[in-house]
Scaffold this active site. Structure first.
Site, PDB file in Angstrom:
ATOM      1  CG  ASP A 114      21.064   8.956 -19.178  1.00 31.03           C
ATOM      2  OD1 ASP A 114      21.027   8.390 -18.081  1.00 31.03           O
ATOM      3  OD2 ASP A 114      20.797  10.161 -19.321  1.00 31.03           O
TER       4      ASP A 114
ATOM      5  CB  SER B 245      16.412  14.277 -16.373  1.00 30.71           C
ATOM      6  OG  SER B 245      17.357  15.287 -16.580  1.00 30.71           O
TER       7      SER B 245
ATOM      8  CG  HIS C 116      20.725  11.450 -15.699  1.00 33.78           C
ATOM      9  ND1 HIS C 116      20.371  11.569 -17.023  1.00 33.78           N
ATOM     10  CD2 HIS C 116      20.145  12.504 -15.084  1.00 33.78           C
ATOM     11  CE1 HIS C 116      19.620  12.640 -17.195  1.00 33.78           C
ATOM     12  NE2 HIS C 116      19.462  13.229 -16.027  1.00 33.78           N
TER      13      HIS C 116
END
Length: 708
Positions: free
Chosen positions: A128, A226, A98
């Site tokens: 992911d 992230s 992502h």
């Protein structure tokens, strides 16, 4: 009592630190007081953290990228940031999918603050995870000095273990936070309502987490973290941070991440087997063994093998299957996915109290979302149709391309009948469109055809009906030239209407228009008009505003006269009447009427300087340039720091004085394709140099560093 609790807590921490950091501890070396004990705990903990941090921190990278999204029939670019970790000497960076999703250009900031271009090796949305590769040539001889982080064994993590979350939160410099593991097999199911183990969607239409049991921890992570590593106190990566909020973080286990990393580096993708089933644990179902088949994808291997929703799968490939809890679902899905595509699996299942047997041949698990593109000349965006998209939209085939947006006023919207969102393109110019490659090839061929076609026949499907339409390609004119007014009589002043109540408070005998500014170099200035004068009559006619709507009365009266005509003004100056005669000039061009230019390479829209700009900014007549109306944040100029309101005065070695020279400068730049373009701008009272780094391809378009 408090002292006793503190002592026990500290003793436990010292023991834990002794185990994790190799610290010797014995009764003989025990501290003599709680204060000494606390100092030792702090010192030892700090030492362990610093040692673990030093093993991973130099391998951290901050990822900056240009991303694309599609809305309203247009491609929209933006900037995004994330974190990642260098995991081998070849310069591969492990991060989240992502983070890289829809990325067009990637740059990584290393530990020593150097920026290095990177390319996308591959993505795995279902976990992911994604892998970038640093441009080692850009590092030169320093490439051999890359620090590589070690990937540890996530199966060794236990609840209560200390972990550190590392990354670049909120796009800031590197940081580390400390917490403990609170769950080693978190799945997002088993709540108060039901225990269906459904995949999450991090972006619309794209599933993730089918094979993941996340590590839950409370080391603080923020947006920008992230893709950063979750690290144990030995300095090993045991997870990739994915989600966070409310003091809870979730990381993808390193053992899963390592499998995905190896597959992407070797093959550019992760190939998995697929049955086409959604499973549910048997807890609360009344069954004693097996796993419940919750749903079946039409036409899938499971459907072809005869399985139906409600069956209970009890044996697969000779092994008994029993899944009681949601946390066990990802493990079973992973075992199926790991089998080679095309593997024949023997299966036993329960239906209506009886046991049955079947054989299921696995198929390749295809991607959820297809490639999306903008067809700018036709004013629309479209996406390829995947098997999942066809199923969700109840399409009978994946042939064709789905329209995702139509720009108002564009060719697609103006077609007869108009094309619309969710229409499926079947054929163009008599040629079938089976996928995105077909569409792009036809679009490119028609765009280059000489002479350009005036009309194009398109066949499309809408809610099961087959239509044909005629599309007339039009040159993309997102920024049409603004309309210009014919010159009219004008007086070089700005005025404010004084209504009766305001005039009374100012002790004026009658209302009028108060001069708020006298423009320099105009006949009004030469005639001696001053700020504060109140104009009450024009050529013997009263100009008295009675209501707010009369604010434009004075200007309307002026425009009714002729350019060059002498106008007699009756005014009040400091309460005393005065007569002034002034020659009317031709009206000046307004900012909204001036010429403008859009450059697609640098995503810049500019306009020329007007008389009113010089007045507002107090620019002398020798100040030249073009004013930036807009700069796309993720465009080449926007990434260089050029923004709306800047006055561009020079591009490279080319002076910019107006729209024509701006166009010439950028045309010259496009021909030469330099690796760096310098914009000299005036921002406020400061002259600035903004450095753009375009990425050209041989055709003169922006080069994408993504292989999507």
């Amino acid at each position: 009592m408090k002292l006793r609790v503190s002592y026990l807590r500290c003793a436990w921490m010292v023991a834990a630190l002794a185990i994790c950091g190799g610290v010797a501890y014995s009764e003989e070396t025990a501290p003599s007081s709680a204060t000494d004990e606390l100092s030792i705990v702090r010192s030892e903990l700090r030492s362990v953290i610093q040692d673990a941090r030093s093993k991973v921190f130099p391998a951290l990278v901050n990822i900056q990228l240009v991303t694309t999204m599609y809305a309203g029939g247009k491609e929209i670019r933006s900037r995004s940031v994330g974190s990642g970790t260098i995991v081998d000497s070849a310069g591969h960076v492990l991060t989240n999918q992502h983070v890289t999703n829809r990325g067009r250009r990637f740059r990584c900031t290393l530990y020593d603050r150097r920026e290095v271009p990177a390319t996308l090796v591959g993505e795995d949305p279902l976990t992911d995870l994604a892998v970038l590769k640093l441009d080692l040539e850009a590092l030169g001889t320093d490439a051999s000095k890359l620090t590589v982080a070690t990937i540890g064994d996530s199966s060794q993590i236990e609840i209560g273990d200390f972990v550190m979350a590392m990354g670049s939160p909120l796009a800031l410099s590197r940081s580390v936070t400390l917490g403990i593991v609170s769950n080693t097999e978190r799945v997002f199911a088993g709540g108060l309502i039901d225990d269906n183990s459904d995949a999450m969607e991090l972006s619309p239409g794209q599933r993730t987490g089918l094979f993941t049991r996340w590590i839950q921890h409370d080391a603080l992570i923020q947006p920008g973290n992230s893709g950063g590593p979750l690290v144990n106190l030995r300095g090993e990566i045991i997870g990739v941070n994915e989600l966070g909020g409310n003091q809870i973080g979730f990381a993808i286990p390193s053992n899963l991440a390592k499998q995905v990393l190896e597959a992407i580096v070797s093959h550019g993708e992760v190939t998995r087997s697929w049955l086409g089933v959604a499973l549910r644990p048997i807890d609360k179902t009344g069954y004693e063994r097996g796993v419940l088949v919750n749903s079946i994808v039409t036409g899938s291997p499971a459907a072809r093998g005869g399985l139906k929703p409600g069956d209970v799968l009890v044996e697969l490939d000779g092994l008994a299957v029993t899944v009681r809890f949601a946390e066990e679902i990802p493990l079973l899905m992973q075992k199926i996915a790991d089998r080679p595509v095309g593997t024949e699996l023997a299966a036993k299942y329960l239906r209506d109290g009886s046991e049955h047997e079947t054989r299921i041949v696995t198929a390749k698990l295809e991607k959820d979302l297809g490639q999306e593109e903008e067809l700018r000349g036709w004013g629309m965006t479209a996406i390829e149709i995947t098997a999942l998209a066809a199923l969700q939209r109840r399409l009978t085939t994946t042939d064709g391309v789905l329209i995702t947006g139509v720009r108002g006023g564009g060719s697609a919207a103006s077609a007869r009948p108009p094309l619309g969102t969710a229409d499926v393109l079947r054929a163009i110019d008599g040629k079938p469109v089976k996928n995105m490659s077909d569409l792009l090839a036809i679009y490119e061929e028609l765009s280059k055809r000489e002479p350009a076609p005036e009309k194009i026949l398109i066949e499309f499907e809408r809610r099961g009906d087959n239509y044909v339409t005629v599309l007339e390609p039009a040159e993309d004119k997102e920024q049409p030239e603004p309309p210009r007014s014919l010159p009219k009589a004008w007086l070089g002043v700005a005025v404010q209407p004084l209504l009766a109540d305001l005039a009374t408070l100012m002790n004026l005998k009658e209302p009028g228009f108060r001069v708020t500014q006298v423009y320099p170099g105009t006949t009004a200035a030469t005639a001696g008009l001053q700020v504060g004068d109140v104009i009450t009559q024009l050529n013997g006619r009263k100009v008295a505003p009675r209501r707010p709507e009369d604010a434009g009365l004075f200007q309307r009266e002026l425009r009714a006269l002729d350019i060059g005509e002498k106008a007699a003004l009756t005014l009040l100056r400091q309460g005393e009447p005065l007569e002034i005669e002034v020659a009317l000039e031709a009206s000046r061009t307004l900012p909204d009427e001036t010429r403008r230019e859009h450059n697609g390479d640098f995503d810049l829209l500019v306009r020329e300087i007007t008389f009113f700009d010089r007045v507002e900014h107090r620019w002398d007549d020798d100040v030249r340039g073009v004013i930036v109306l807009s700069a796309e944040p993720a465009g080449w100029a926007g990434l260089a720091g050029v923004s709306a309101g800047d006055l561009i005065q020079k591009i490279g070695e080319s002076p910019v004085t107006d729209v024509a020279t701006f166009r010439q400068a950028l045309d010259k730049t496009a021909d030469q394709k330099p690796p760096r373009v310098v914009f000299e701008i005036l921002r406020g009272v400061q002259t600035r140099f903004q450095f753009a780094e375009p990425e050209w391809d041989p055709l003169g378009k922006e080069e994408t560093t993504s292989d999507k």
